[in-house]
Design an enzyme around this catalytic site. Structure first.
Site, short mmCIF file in Angstrom:
data_model
loop_
_atom_site.label_atom_id
_atom_site.label_comp_id
_atom_site.label_asym_id
_atom_site.label_seq_id
_atom_site.Cartn_x
_atom_site.Cartn_y
_atom_site.Cartn_z
N ARG A 95 5.26 11.70 32.00
CA ARG A 95 5.56 12.97 31.54
C ARG A 95 5.32 13.01 29.92
NH1 ARG A 95 9.66 14.73 27.83
NH2 ARG A 95 10.36 16.84 28.15
N ASP A 152 4.49 18.91 29.49
CA ASP A 152 5.71 19.91 29.87
C ASP A 152 5.37 21.23 29.49
OD1 ASP A 152 8.37 19.13 30.55
OD2 ASP A 152 9.43 19.60 28.51
N HIS A 212 17.27 26.85 33.53
CA HIS A 212 17.57 25.30 33.61
C HIS A 212 18.73 25.07 32.27
CE1 HIS A 212 15.83 21.19 33.22
NE2 HIS A 212 16.45 21.29 32.16
N GLY A 214 21.26 22.61 30.48
CA GLY A 214 21.62 21.46 30.17
C GLY A 214 21.99 21.31 28.87
N ASN A 215 22.01 19.93 28.32
CA ASN A 215 22.06 20.05 26.95
C ASN A 215 21.12 20.54 26.09
OD1 ASN A 215 23.39 18.74 24.39
ND2 ASN A 215 21.79 17.47 24.26
N ASP A 286 29.43 18.37 25.10
CA ASP A 286 29.39 18.42 26.64
C ASP A 286 30.31 19.79 27.23
OD1 ASP A 286 30.47 17.95 29.21
OD2 ASP A 286 29.96 15.79 28.70
N GLY A 337 23.65 24.13 34.88
CA GLY A 337 23.47 24.95 36.03
C GLY A 337 23.74 24.59 37.51
#
Length: 403
Positions: A95, A152, A212, A214-215, A286, A337
């Site tokens: 990656r 990415d 997408h 997330g954090n 969080d 998600g």
């Protein structure tokens, strides 16, 4: 065919070994605290199966080389190893955060590609140098094994020019390549393919919106299977409100804060990237903590939740119209998600006017795998599809090696 996937950070290294004939994960792990007094390696055999076995070892890893040497020892261990010799690994997929405009597909690593990774470090200063280090360590420890770089930013290269350009003086694009690149591209590309498969539709015909969340969060508008627009920009800071990132704001805030607070550009960058978002609004990153605070009546937590949902819905609406209202699926993925039914419900609230209907019971039920949470009569299917960036990198590696 066995493929090793590596995601190298400045002081860490995530890895996963996959058997590509079955897409089975043979093992995965994380080496962390590299360069510190005591490093830690967490290694899982057959992860997320009933045969999972976890091994934790501590040692001093002066560099990534020593950490990866311990990984190789575990991979080939006489008792616990999943391969007999490292020569069984056919290829290594890496990656890499930023490839700029120089690459639009996964590529076999050579000196030219490593040069591109170095040059793009100015756009990805935290990740690109570490990603390059991971490549060079792999070249040293796996001589003769081909390395493939999966960027990415790759998926965002499919955007039309009117989507990736900023309305700044054109010479800034010509001189500095300032434009929208988009990130989480490996995840968005995987989800596009998985969505097409779920719907039984050719990828080349897919029109979808991927969330997408997330954090770090981003959204992608997919048209004919390719990225038509995406929420992140030159950097991952633009777009949605995130755990510690502010997302899109009035750019004039930057010089204003610098002047009034006496901050340097670096300090403002840290403020926007690491001290803003949910953390800046309510002190938590969080979503489980945010929801708990909302239940206690914490007004700032409630505000943070509302602002997060609003930023998602605003982007969702713009992408809906970019696709002319012809959308095959709305897809939730990544940590929030996939797991946060409250956020999903709030994002979809009010969409009944467009015929989009959520099954409340299905949305509130935890299940593994891809599934629909919309009602059978919903005008657009609403899906949860778990992302799998490692598998996407491994598949890209196999494809490059087969050329």
């Amino acid at each position: 065919m066995k493929i090793l996937v590596i995601n190298a950070g400045s002081s860490s290294c995530k890895y996963q070994l996959l058997e590509m004939d079955t897409h089975a994960v043979l093992c995965s792990g994380l080496a962390e605290r590299i360069g510190q007094d005591e490093g830690r390696l967490t290694h899982k055999i057959a992860p997320d199966t009933d045969k999972e076995e976890k091994i934790v070892q501590t040692a001093h890893f002066p560099t990534h080389v020593q950490a990866m040497e311990m990984v190789i020892a575990l991979l080939t261990d006489a008792e616990k190893g999943v391969i007999k010799d490292k020569s069984e690994i056919a290829g290594i997929g890496h990656r890499v955060l930023h490839g700029g405009e120089a690459v639009s597909d996964p590529v076999l690593v050579d000196e030219r590609v490593k040069g591109i990774v170095r040059e793009c470090a100015v756009l990805g200063p935290l990740h690109n140098p570490a990603n390059l280090m991971g490549i060079e360590v792999a070249e040293k420890l796996f001589p003769g094994v081909p390395n493939v770089a999966v960027f990415d930013t790759e998926f965002g290269m499919g955007m039309p020019k009117e989507a990736f350009m900023y309305a700044l003086p054109y010479e800034l694009y010509e001189d500095l390549r300032i434009r929208r690149y988009g990130f989480h591209g490996t995840s968005h590309k995987y989800i596009a393919g998985a969505t097409a498969k779920y719907l039984g539709k050719p990828l080349s015909e897919l029109r979808s919106i991927t969330m997408h969340l997330g954090n770090g969060s981003s959204m992608s508008c997919v048209r004919n299977g390719k990225c038509f627009d995406t929420s992140m920009g030159l950097t991952p800071l633009e777009g949605l409100i995130m755990g510690t990132r502010c997302g899109s704001i009035d750019p004039a805030i930057v010089p204003f804060v610098m002047e009034k607070k006496g901050l340097t550009p670096e300090q403002v960058d840290t403020l926007m990237n690491k001290k803003s978002g949910l953390l800046g609004l309510c002190g938590h990153t969080d979503m489980r903590d945010v929801h708990a605070e909302v239940e206690k009546g914490n007004e700032r937590a409630a505000l943070a939740l509302k602002m997060l949902v609003r930023s998602i819905k605003k982007t969702l609406g713009s992408y809906y119209f970019l696709l002319d209202g012809k959308v095959d699926a709305l897809v939730f993925t990544a940590g929030i998600g996939e797991n946060d039914d409250i956020v999903r419900a709030e994002v979809c609230a009010g969409l009944e006017n467009l015929g989009i209907k959520i099954d409340a019971k299905e949305n509130g039920t935890r299940k593994a795998g891809a599934r629909a949470i919309s009602t059978p009569d919903s005008s657009i299917p609403v899906l949860i599809i778990p992302t799998n960036e490692e598998l996407q990198i491994a598949m890209a590696t196999v494809e490059v090696l087969g050329k």
